[in-house]
Design a protein around this motif. Structure first.
Motif, mmCIF file in Angstrom:
data_model
loop_
_atom_site.group_PDB
_atom_site.id
_atom_site.type_symbol
_atom_site.label_atom_id
_atom_site.label_comp_id
_atom_site.label_asym_id
_atom_site.label_seq_id
_atom_site.Cartn_x
_atom_site.Cartn_y
_atom_site.Cartn_z
ATOM 1 N N ASN A 221 0.834 -1.212 0.000
ATOM 2 C CA ASN A 221 0.000 0.000 0.000
ATOM 3 C C ASN A 221 0.864 1.256 0.000
ATOM 4 O OD1 ASN A 221 -3.127 -0.285 0.128
ATOM 5 N ND2 ASN A 221 -2.286 -2.084 1.184
ATOM 6 N N GLU A 222 1.980 1.212 0.714
ATOM 7 C CA GLU A 222 2.888 2.375 0.695
ATOM 8 C C GLU A 222 3.321 2.650 -0.752
ATOM 9 O OE1 GLU A 222 5.849 1.002 3.447
ATOM 10 O OE2 GLU A 222 4.534 1.315 5.170
ATOM 11 N N TRP A 223 3.633 1.584 -1.482
ATOM 12 C CA TRP A 223 4.086 1.716 -2.877
ATOM 13 C C TRP A 223 2.974 2.291 -3.761
ATOM 14 C CZ3 TRP A 223 6.584 -3.011 -5.925
ATOM 15 C CH2 TRP A 223 6.736 -2.674 -7.268
ATOM 16 N N LYS A 224 1.821 1.648 -3.734
ATOM 17 C CA LYS A 224 0.775 2.011 -4.715
ATOM 18 C C LYS A 224 0.002 3.276 -4.327
ATOM 19 C CE LYS A 224 1.807 -0.949 -7.716
ATOM 20 N NZ LYS A 224 2.251 -0.549 -9.081
ATOM 21 N N LEU A 225 -0.121 3.564 -3.034
ATOM 22 C CA LEU A 225 -0.802 4.817 -2.650
ATOM 23 C C LEU A 225 0.037 6.014 -3.104
ATOM 24 C CD1 LEU A 225 -2.083 3.869 0.924
ATOM 25 C CD2 LEU A 225 -3.489 4.299 -1.098
ATOM 26 N N ASP A 226 1.332 5.837 -3.075
ATOM 27 C CA ASP A 226 2.232 6.913 -3.471
ATOM 28 C C ASP A 226 2.106 7.241 -4.966
ATOM 29 O OD1 ASP A 226 4.081 8.615 -2.337
ATOM 30 O OD2 ASP A 226 5.761 7.518 -3.209
ATOM 31 N N GLU A 227 1.580 6.304 -5.742
ATOM 32 C CA GLU A 227 1.474 6.514 -7.195
ATOM 33 C C GLU A 227 0.132 7.103 -7.623
ATOM 34 O OE1 GLU A 227 2.348 2.724 -8.993
ATOM 35 O OE2 GLU A 227 4.505 2.994 -8.721
ATOM 36 N N LEU A 228 -0.818 7.258 -6.680
ATOM 37 C CA LEU A 228 -2.146 7.746 -7.068
ATOM 38 C C LEU A 228 -2.089 9.226 -7.464
ATOM 39 C CD1 LEU A 228 -4.403 6.172 -4.296
ATOM 40 C CD2 LEU A 228 -4.309 5.518 -6.710
ATOM 41 N N GLU A 229 -2.866 9.572 -8.479
ATOM 42 C CA GLU A 229 -3.016 10.974 -8.872
ATOM 43 C C GLU A 229 -3.989 11.632 -7.891
ATOM 44 O OE1 GLU A 229 -1.891 12.956 -11.425
ATOM 45 O OE2 GLU A 229 -0.418 11.341 -11.674
ATOM 46 N N PRO A 230 -3.576 12.713 -7.213
ATOM 47 C CA PRO A 230 -4.482 13.333 -6.232
ATOM 48 C C PRO A 230 -5.791 13.804 -6.878
ATOM 49 C CG PRO A 230 -2.282 14.291 -6.118
ATOM 50 C CD PRO A 230 -2.291 13.382 -7.298
ATOM 51 N N ARG A 231 -6.917 13.580 -6.220
ATOM 52 C CA ARG A 231 -8.196 14.113 -6.703
ATOM 53 C C ARG A 231 -9.207 14.077 -5.552
ATOM 54 N NH1 ARG A 231 -10.875 9.096 -8.175
ATOM 55 N NH2 ARG A 231 -9.224 7.568 -8.158
ATOM 56 N N ASP A 239 -13.815 23.098 5.962
ATOM 57 C CA ASP A 239 -13.035 23.177 7.198
ATOM 58 C C ASP A 239 -12.109 21.977 7.389
ATOM 59 O OD1 ASP A 239 -14.178 25.607 7.890
ATOM 60 O OD2 ASP A 239 -15.966 24.579 8.653
ATOM 61 N N ALA A 240 -11.896 21.208 6.332
ATOM 62 C CA ALA A 240 -10.899 20.123 6.388
ATOM 63 C C ALA A 240 -9.609 20.634 5.765
ATOM 64 C CB ALA A 240 -11.403 18.904 5.626
ATOM 65 N N VAL A 241 -8.493 20.029 6.155
ATOM 66 C CA VAL A 241 -7.197 20.424 5.596
ATOM 67 C C VAL A 241 -6.630 19.228 4.834
ATOM 68 C CG1 VAL A 241 -4.835 21.136 6.164
ATOM 69 C CG2 VAL A 241 -6.784 22.013 7.496
ATOM 70 N N VAL A 242 -6.239 19.482 3.617
ATOM 71 C CA VAL A 242 -5.696 18.398 2.789
ATOM 72 C C VAL A 242 -4.262 18.748 2.431
ATOM 73 C CG1 VAL A 242 -5.906 17.205 0.574
ATOM 74 C CG2 VAL A 242 -7.968 17.808 1.864
ATOM 75 N N ARG A 243 -3.325 17.889 2.821
ATOM 76 C CA ARG A 243 -1.907 18.151 2.517
ATOM 77 C C ARG A 243 -1.336 16.952 1.767
ATOM 78 N NH1 ARG A 243 -0.837 18.823 8.578
ATOM 79 N NH2 ARG A 243 -1.671 20.876 9.025
ATOM 80 N N GLY A 244 -0.556 17.220 0.746
ATOM 81 C CA GLY A 244 0.102 16.129 0.020
ATOM 82 C C GLY A 244 -0.878 15.369 -0.841
ATOM 83 N N PRO A 245 -0.424 14.237 -1.414
ATOM 84 C CA PRO A 245 -1.259 13.492 -2.346
ATOM 85 C C PRO A 245 -2.416 12.757 -1.651
ATOM 86 C CG PRO A 245 0.867 12.418 -2.052
ATOM 87 C CD PRO A 245 0.927 13.673 -1.259
ATOM 88 N N VAL A 246 -3.620 13.238 -1.920
ATOM 89 C CA VAL A 246 -4.806 12.681 -1.266
ATOM 90 C C VAL A 246 -5.858 12.412 -2.336
ATOM 91 C CG1 VAL A 246 -6.747 13.216 0.283
ATOM 92 C CG2 VAL A 246 -4.405 13.805 0.965
ATOM 93 N N VAL A 247 -6.491 11.259 -2.252
ATOM 94 C CA VAL A 247 -7.626 10.953 -3.120
ATOM 95 C C VAL A 247 -8.836 10.725 -2.228
ATOM 96 C CG1 VAL A 247 -8.623 9.321 -4.766
ATOM 97 C CG2 VAL A 247 -6.189 9.893 -4.896
ATOM 98 N N VAL A 248 -9.903 11.484 -2.506
ATOM 99 C CA VAL A 248 -11.188 11.212 -1.856
ATOM 100 C C VAL A 248 -12.138 10.826 -2.989
ATOM 101 C CG1 VAL A 248 -13.078 12.132 -0.449
ATOM 102 C CG2 VAL A 248 -10.721 12.879 -0.015
ATOM 103 N N GLU A 249 -12.501 9.555 -3.013
ATOM 104 C CA GLU A 249 -13.317 9.073 -4.135
ATOM 105 C C GLU A 249 -14.734 9.616 -4.051
ATOM 106 O OE1 GLU A 249 -11.255 4.737 -5.122
ATOM 107 O OE2 GLU A 249 -13.236 4.783 -4.191
ATOM 108 N N SER A 250 -15.376 9.637 -5.182
ATOM 109 C CA SER A 250 -16.778 10.027 -5.235
ATOM 110 C C SER A 250 -17.581 9.104 -4.320
ATOM 111 C CB SER A 250 -17.197 9.906 -6.709
ATOM 112 O OG SER A 250 -18.531 9.671 -6.797
ATOM 113 N N GLY A 251 -18.486 9.703 -3.540
ATOM 114 C CA GLY A 251 -19.272 8.888 -2.606
ATOM 115 C C GLY A 251 -18.630 8.770 -1.234
ATOM 116 N N ALA A 252 -17.454 9.368 -1.057
ATOM 117 C CA ALA A 252 -16.821 9.392 0.272
ATOM 118 C C ALA A 252 -17.042 10.770 0.872
ATOM 119 C CB ALA A 252 -15.324 9.133 0.147
#
Ligand code: TTP
Length: 394
Positions: A221-231, A239-252
């Motif tokens: 997971n460390e390997w493949k999460l690091d490769e995700l395109e942030p979206r 009021d949330a803070v997002v730092r670095g590569p983060v993906v929040v999928e639709s429906g989350a």
């Protein structure tokens, strides 16, 4: 060329996570491990996938169906877990008069090197390692593989077998190898026959990971999460803070006061917050929940896992529908700073990790204020009492 993916193993070393799903179906970022293997083969240009299934094989069939990314998928069933050569032999009816590739359905590979490997003809993938004595080690001369030795005291090279092969079509007639000392029919014995008959090239992979034990699922997971395109496609509070590569999928959904520090993937149906701190590399699986005043760091929360309130989860793997009671605290570091140990098939082994938390099988429930020791394994449906200090597997 077509590829045979071996996905019939149970994953006894990764129990209790494999207690109701086969290891190749465990999640790595946004898909199961075996889908990453299939991606590698598809991207390298195969025109058919033959997936060998066994333990809980329906989960694999349901995932792929009859085609994957436009490539037809056939299935073969291995009745007994009798070894990797036996697994390929189980697919005999699908083997044609063409060369074929064989990949382990629980390995992550460097895709560019695999594309090259598929081009060079009979070949075996290898990685350079400092200490090869625990691997199958390739013997080479003039860019040709001349032999393979298992766990040698005096390794002939630093090239460890990475479990990916291109075989000539005739190899389908060489699958009936005798059982090895450990009682399995090994694909490396098939490789030995190919080496006798043909020129086999070693292809060095920059990166490779064999997911055998729970902490290797974290590494995957460390390997493949690091490769995700942030979206950010789901609902993320202003009021949330997002730092670095983060993906929040639709429906989350991510509620107020949450800090997400990537790489983090929040899958569809999952909810985080309010006031939670999720640090990478972390996968919050489908329909999982991380609630108020919870910190999660470098962990995998599988589908439906819930850490509702006031808890800390670090370097841990929480299986399907686990529920951590309020105030559950995971310890992930030893006072002596030595690598955390974990029990694999009854033996204490070092994870090689200074930080490693707990492995909780499906539907584990902890009582409020449970304290969980580093390296602990909780089997499927296990429970802990309120206020309990748990330092023995159960
Ligand atoms: P392993 O990781 O050696 O075996 P496993 O998946 O059963 O796990 P464990 O040892 O923890 O019980 O297997 C390497 C690959 O080969 C993996 O992709 C599973 C596959 N395999 C089969 O398909 N059939 C088999 O009989 C064996 C031994 C492995």
């Amino acid at each position: 060329m077509y590829a045979v993916l071996l996905a019939a193993g149970e994953g006894t070393r990764i129990r209790p996570l494999s207690s109701d799903v086969p290891k190749p179906m465990l999640p790595v970022a946004d898909r199961p491990i075996v889908a990453h293997t299939a991606d590698t083969a598809v991207e390298a240009g195969v025109d058919k996938l033959v997936v060998v299934v066994g333990y809980e094989g329906d989960a694999v069939r349901d995932y792929f169906g009859d085609s994957y990314r436009g490539v037809p998928v056939d299935y073969a069933v291995q009745r007994e877990r009798a070894g990797t050569a036996d697994a390929v032999a189980a697919a005999r009816d699908h083997l044609t008069a063409e060369p074929f590739a064989v990949l382990n359905g629980d390995n992550l590979y460097d895709p560019d090197a695999i594309a090259h490997l598929f081009e060079v003809g009979p070949a075996v993938g290898a990685v350079r390692v400092d200490d090869p004595t625990n691997y199958g080690v390739l013997e080479t001369a003039d860019e040709t593989v001349t032999g393979i030795v298992e766990k040698p005291d005096e390794p002939p090279s630093t090239l460890a077998n990475a479990g990916v092969y291109v075989f000539p079509a005739q190899a389908r007639n060489w699958l009936e190898v005798p059982a090895s000392e450990r009682g399995e029919r090994e694909i490396t014995d098939v490789l030995a026959r190919v080496i006798e008959a043909d020129t086999v090239r070693p292809v060095v992979l920059d990166r490779w990971l064999d997911v055998g034990r729970p902490w290797e699922l974290l590494a995957a997971n460390e390997w493949k999460l690091d490769e995700l395109e942030p979206r950010l496609e789901g609902t993320v509070s202003d009021d949330a803070v997002v730092r670095g590569p983060v993906v929040v999928e639709s429906g989350a959904s991510v509620d107020a006061g949450v800090v997400l520090e990537g790489p983090v993937l929040i899958r569809s149906g999952a909810s985080v917050g309010p006031n939670a701190y999720v640090r990478g590399a972390t996968l919050v699986g489908e329909d999982a929940h991380v609630g108020h005043a919870v910190e999660v760091k470098n962990s995998v929360l599988m589908q439906g896992a819930t850490v509702g309130h006031l808890s800390y989860v670090g370097d841990s793997v929480l299986g399907r529908d686990v529920n951590f009671g309020a105030g559950t605290t995971v310890a992930n570091l030893r006072h002596d700073d030595e690598p955390v140990e974990h029990t694999v098939k009854g033996e204490r082994v070092s994870t090689g990790r200074r930080k490693f938390g707990v492995v909780a099988g499906p539907e584990v429930k902890t009582g409020i204020d449970s304290s969980l020791a580093p390296g602990l394994a909780l089997s499927a449906n296990a429970t802990t009492d309120p206020g309990e200090v748990v330092d023995r597997d159960r």
